[in-house]
Design a protein around this motif. Structure first.
Motif, PDB file in Angstrom:
ATOM      1  N   TRP A  46       5.003   0.841 -14.670  1.00  0.00           N
ATOM      2  CA  TRP A  46       5.982  -0.168 -15.039  1.00  0.00           C
ATOM      3  C   TRP A  46       7.191   0.485 -15.680  1.00  0.00           C
ATOM      4  CZ3 TRP A  46       6.034  -4.834 -13.095  1.00  0.00           C
ATOM      5  CH2 TRP A  46       6.925  -5.780 -13.602  1.00  0.00           C
ATOM      6  N   ASP A  47       7.031   0.925 -16.922  1.00  0.00           N
ATOM      7  CA  ASP A  47       8.106   1.536 -17.677  1.00  0.00           C
ATOM      8  C   ASP A  47       7.578   2.843 -18.250  1.00  0.00           C
ATOM      9  OD1 ASP A  47       9.560   1.822 -20.563  1.00  0.00           O
ATOM     10  OD2 ASP A  47      10.909   0.844 -19.146  1.00  0.00           O
ATOM     11  N   SER A  48       8.481   3.753 -18.587  1.00  0.00           N
ATOM     12  CA  SER A  48       8.036   5.045 -19.112  1.00  0.00           C
ATOM     13  C   SER A  48       7.311   4.912 -20.439  1.00  0.00           C
ATOM     14  CB  SER A  48       9.231   5.996 -19.266  1.00  0.00           C
ATOM     15  OG  SER A  48      10.180   5.469 -20.159  1.00  0.00           O
ATOM     16  N   SER A  49       7.532   3.794 -21.141  1.00  0.00           N
ATOM     17  CA  SER A  49       6.838   3.566 -22.403  1.00  0.00           C
ATOM     18  C   SER A  49       5.563   2.754 -22.233  1.00  0.00           C
ATOM     19  CB  SER A  49       7.761   2.848 -23.393  1.00  0.00           C
ATOM     20  OG  SER A  49       8.869   3.657 -23.723  1.00  0.00           O
ATOM     21  N   SER A  50       5.296   2.290 -21.023  1.00  0.00           N
ATOM     22  CA  SER A  50       4.100   1.482 -20.786  1.00  0.00           C
ATOM     23  C   SER A  50       2.839   2.329 -20.944  1.00  0.00           C
ATOM     24  CB  SER A  50       4.138   0.889 -19.377  1.00  0.00           C
ATOM     25  OG  SER A  50       5.204  -0.022 -19.235  1.00  0.00           O
ATOM     26  N   ARG A  51       1.821   1.711 -21.514  1.00  0.00           N
ATOM     27  CA  ARG A  51       0.525   2.362 -21.656  1.00  0.00           C
ATOM     28  C   ARG A  51      -0.573   1.331 -21.440  1.00  0.00           C
ATOM     29  NH1 ARG A  51       3.581   5.846 -21.499  1.00  0.00           N
ATOM     30  NH2 ARG A  51       3.796   7.710 -22.784  1.00  0.00           N
ATOM     31  N   CYS A  52      -1.714   1.795 -20.986  1.00  0.00           N
ATOM     32  CA  CYS A  52      -2.870   0.928 -20.842  1.00  0.00           C
ATOM     33  C   CYS A  52      -3.626   0.892 -22.166  1.00  0.00           C
ATOM     34  CB  CYS A  52      -3.783   1.428 -19.723  1.00  0.00           C
ATOM     35  SG  CYS A  52      -5.285   0.452 -19.544  1.00  0.00           S
ATOM     36  N   ILE A  53      -3.527  -0.232 -22.877  1.00  0.00           N
ATOM     37  CA  ILE A  53      -4.250  -0.373 -24.140  1.00  0.00           C
ATOM     38  C   ILE A  53      -5.423  -1.351 -23.987  1.00  0.00           C
ATOM     39  CG2 ILE A  53      -2.221   0.176 -25.522  1.00  0.00           C
ATOM     40  CD1 ILE A  53      -1.960  -2.811 -26.165  1.00  0.00           C
ATOM     41  N   SER A  54      -5.621  -1.841 -22.777  1.00  0.00           N
ATOM     42  CA  SER A  54      -6.709  -2.776 -22.501  1.00  0.00           C
ATOM     43  C   SER A  54      -7.891  -2.043 -21.870  1.00  0.00           C
ATOM     44  CB  SER A  54      -6.233  -3.889 -21.563  1.00  0.00           C
ATOM     45  OG  SER A  54      -5.169  -4.623 -22.138  1.00  0.00           O
ATOM     46  N   THR A  55      -9.063  -2.632 -22.017  1.00  0.00           N
ATOM     47  CA  THR A  55     -10.287  -2.102 -21.437  1.00  0.00           C
ATOM     48  C   THR A  55     -11.028  -3.244 -20.752  1.00  0.00           C
ATOM     49  OG1 THR A  55     -10.487  -0.436 -23.185  1.00  0.00           O
ATOM     50  CG2 THR A  55     -12.459  -0.909 -21.911  1.00  0.00           C
ATOM     51  N   ALA A  56     -11.599  -2.968 -19.596  1.00  0.00           N
ATOM     52  CA  ALA A  56     -12.347  -4.006 -18.888  1.00  0.00           C
ATOM     53  C   ALA A  56     -13.636  -3.439 -18.322  1.00  0.00           C
ATOM     54  CB  ALA A  56     -11.496  -4.602 -17.773  1.00  0.00           C
ATOM     55  N   ASP A  57     -14.726  -4.152 -18.540  1.00  0.00           N
ATOM     56  CA  ASP A  57     -15.989  -3.842 -17.874  1.00  0.00           C
ATOM     57  C   ASP A  57     -16.064  -4.748 -16.651  1.00  0.00           C
ATOM     58  OD1 ASP A  57     -16.830  -1.889 -19.646  1.00  0.00           O
ATOM     59  OD2 ASP A  57     -17.763  -3.340 -20.985  1.00  0.00           O
ATOM     60  N   ILE A  58     -15.988  -4.137 -15.466  1.00  0.00           N
ATOM     61  CA  ILE A  58     -15.851  -4.894 -14.229  1.00  0.00           C
ATOM     62  C   ILE A  58     -17.129  -4.758 -13.397  1.00  0.00           C
ATOM     63  CG2 ILE A  58     -14.474  -5.168 -12.121  1.00  0.00           C
ATOM     64  CD1 ILE A  58     -12.108  -3.984 -13.667  1.00  0.00           C
ATOM     65  N   ARG A  59     -17.564  -5.882 -12.860  1.00  0.00           N
ATOM     66  CA  ARG A  59     -18.765  -5.930 -12.032  1.00  0.00           C
ATOM     67  C   ARG A  59     -18.435  -6.587 -10.696  1.00  0.00           C
ATOM     68  NH1 ARG A  59     -20.091  -6.850 -17.351  1.00  0.00           N
ATOM     69  NH2 ARG A  59     -22.033  -5.975 -18.172  1.00  0.00           N
ATOM     70  N   PHE A  60     -19.247  -6.257  -9.679  1.00  0.00           N
ATOM     71  CA  PHE A  60     -19.068  -6.836  -8.357  1.00  0.00           C
ATOM     72  C   PHE A  60     -20.432  -7.278  -7.807  1.00  0.00           C
ATOM     73  CE2 PHE A  60     -15.653  -3.775  -8.915  1.00  0.00           C
ATOM     74  CZ  PHE A  60     -14.541  -4.453  -8.443  1.00  0.00           C
ATOM     75  N   ALA A  61     -20.378  -8.186  -6.854  1.00  0.00           N
ATOM     76  CA  ALA A  61     -21.570  -8.596  -6.113  1.00  0.00           C
ATOM     77  C   ALA A  61     -21.098  -9.174  -4.784  1.00  0.00           C
ATOM     78  CB  ALA A  61     -22.391  -9.625  -6.894  1.00  0.00           C
ATOM     79  N   TRP A  62     -22.036  -9.299  -3.843  1.00  0.00           N
ATOM     80  CA  TRP A  62     -21.677  -9.910  -2.560  1.00  0.00           C
ATOM     81  C   TRP A  62     -22.830 -10.731  -2.020  1.00  0.00           C
ATOM     82  CZ3 TRP A  62     -24.470  -9.236   1.915  1.00  0.00           C
ATOM     83  CH2 TRP A  62     -25.377  -8.156   1.934  1.00  0.00           C
ATOM     84  N   ASP A  63     -22.489 -11.748  -1.289  1.00  0.00           N
ATOM     85  CA  ASP A  63     -23.441 -12.444  -0.437  1.00  0.00           C
ATOM     86  C   ASP A  63     -22.696 -12.843   0.828  1.00  0.00           C
ATOM     87  OD1 ASP A  63     -21.994 -14.741  -1.081  1.00  0.00           O
ATOM     88  OD2 ASP A  63     -23.508 -15.539  -2.455  1.00  0.00           O
TER      89      ASP A  63
END
Length: 505
Positions: A78-95
């Motif tokens: 995005w911008d040179s000052s942008s940083r990722c300060i968020s965290t996500a535990d991501i899961r998937f499934a299918w049927d």
């Protein structure tokens, strides 16, 4: 009374210091993407299951093992000052109905959506919603890429998921031509706002994904559910997060001074757009050369059974450090034609670490032993060549690689140039399939000159956009100002005491 007055002044100074320093809580350098992970993509085994998709994520309803996305694999675009300060535990499934996505997101700047987004690209609402938005994109069986959507800017449909202030799930499809728009009624799921951020569960139907694949390829690519869900089937996916915040608070440091100067307190701004990208794109370009395109989808979804098992072998990446090619190998040398060509050397004595070698297109891996020695054997015959090179990929890091105004850290690839493979009349004693160099005096200097395989951005404007006036970071400026206040307060206390003493005398 004198002591009370002195203590009050000192407490006031300390309070001012703590107030000023609260806006310097975030250090831009603390959230730099390293690019160091186990392989080029984030590999996820997608369990066969049917989660309830009620917004309450549990490990007992058929989800895959959670994969954590943070600043180590969610790159700010995005911008040179942008940083990722968020965290996500991501899961998937299918049927057979669809693919399920869930995320438990920790977001200190969490901002619910109040409506559709005002940001657009050529009139297209790309991100769907005006608050924090999680974006899932999928290239089923990589059919879109194989169809020819390989350039930067070629995209599949994005499924933009958000939550409103009432805790309701929102879903918007973008980049799907005439099918773009609010599809909340089409998907199945729920969301909620939590103490640490927000969470959601969402099922996107295969028939919707099929319609979108057709839309972006003029009907040329469709989705066969049996094929896309076959055990071991692979589909690349884009995992993005649009992190928004409010102007006028502790998150302003991520905006940059130029943008901040043109913004008003209370307005919404994009703190960062975090995207999981491969360390190296399919065209050989580094991760920093675009993130939102199909070529940049950095999550590999491997369809698995209910226990998460699938016939799949992970990509091998170099893990050896302090790698040196033996001085037996030099520029302008010749290898005898045939099988079993060997390249060898030393590295840190980490048993099992991998060194990756390439010779005229052929590849071989060397495994470091307990003594730090490694050897890579090209089992098959390497094609003859009058001029090629030996490339040895390592996990060593170098810097000073500039691309489009950005400074990248690099994983080192050692190279021996001008190598010939073919007939030779003289053998270098003691070295299998190795011939002396082509007429030049042979040297025994270890090869350490790196090629440049970019993996990690260290933007030259890293802190520039968060600086003012004399070029110092805002946090440092505030810290200095606060320190000056404290010193001034102490000076005032001393002066008052001296004056009182003088009067007393």
């Amino acid at each position: 009374m004198k002591k009370i007055r002195i203590v009050s002044i000192i407490m006031l100074a300390l309070f001012m210091f703590s107030s000023f320093s609260s806006f310097a809580e975030y250090d831009l350098n603390a959230y730099l993407f390293t690019g160091l992970r186990d392989n080029n993509t984030v590999d996820v085994f997608v369990n066969n299951g049917t989660p309830t998709a009620d917004g309450n994520i549990t490990d007992t309803e058929g989800w895959s093992v959670p994969t954590t996305y943070d600043y180590n694999n969610w790159v700010p675009f995005w911008d040179s000052s942008s940083r990722c300060i968020s965290t996500a535990d991501i899961r998937f499934a299918w049927d057979t109905t669809g693919i399920y996505v869930s995320a438990d997101i920790t977001d200190p700047s969490m901002l619910p959506s109040t409506g559709e987004d005002a940001l657009s690209d050529e009139g297209v609402n790309e991100y769907g919603w005006n608050g924090d938005t999680f974006i899932f994109a999928i290239d089923p069986l990589n059919g879109l890429f194989n169809h020819g959507l390989t350039l930067q800017g070629n995209r599949s449909a994005w499924y933009c998921i958000s939550v409103n202030q009432a805790g309701k799930l929102l879903c918007y499809a973008s980049n799907a031509e005439s099918l773009s728009g609010d599809i909340t009624a089409t998907v199945k799921g729920a969301a909620k706002i939590t103490e640490k951020g927000w969470a959601f569960e969402c099922m996107i139907p295969w028939n919707r994904i099929n319609d979108d694949a057709k839309a972006v390829t003029a009907g040329s690519v469709s989705v066969d559910v049996a094929s896309v869900t076959e055990l071991g089937a692979i589909s690349n996916a884009g995992i993005m997060y649009m992190d928004r915040a409010i102007v006028g608070g502790e998150f302003d440091v991520f905006m940059g001074s130029a943008a901040l100067a043109n913004s008003n307190p209370g307005e919404t701004f994009t703190l960062s757009r975090n995207i999981c990208v491969p360390i190296e794109h399919t065209d050989g370009m580094p991760w920093g050369t675009g993130g939102e395109s199909i070529r940049s989808y950095g999550t590999k979804l491997i369809m698995a059974d209910a226990e998460g098992n699938a016939p799949y072998e992970r990509d091998i990446v170099p893990t050896a450090t302090n790698v040196i090619i033996s001085p037996d190998f030099t520029d302008n040398m010749t290898f005898e034609s045939g099988e079993g060509i060997k390249v060898y050397g030393t590295a840190d004595p980490v048993e099992g670490a991998v060194v990756m070698c390439e010779l005229n297109g052929a590849k071989a891996n060397g495994i470091v032993d307990a003594n730090g020695n490694w050897e890579a054997v090209f089992e098959d015959k390497v094609e003859d060549s009058t001029y090629t090179s030996i490339k040895v990929k390592t996990a060593d890091l170098t810097t000073e690689t500039w691309i489009e105004g950005k400074l990248y850290m690099t994983k080192t690839t050692l190279e021996i140039k001008g190598v010939k493979i073919g007939d030779a009349s003289q053998s270098n004693s003691g070295v299998s399939n190795l011939i002396t160099n082509n007429g030049d005096e042979e040297t025994k200097t270890p090869i350490t000159s790196p090629l440049k395989t970019e993996i990690t951005e260290y933007n030259k404007d890293l802190v520039k956009d968060a600086q003012k006036g004399n070029g110092l970071p805002i946090g440092l400026i505030i810290g200095i100002a606060a320190a000056v206040v404290v010193v001034a307060a102490v000076v005032v206390v001393i002066v008052v005491i001296k004056k009182k003493k003088a009067k007393a005398e």
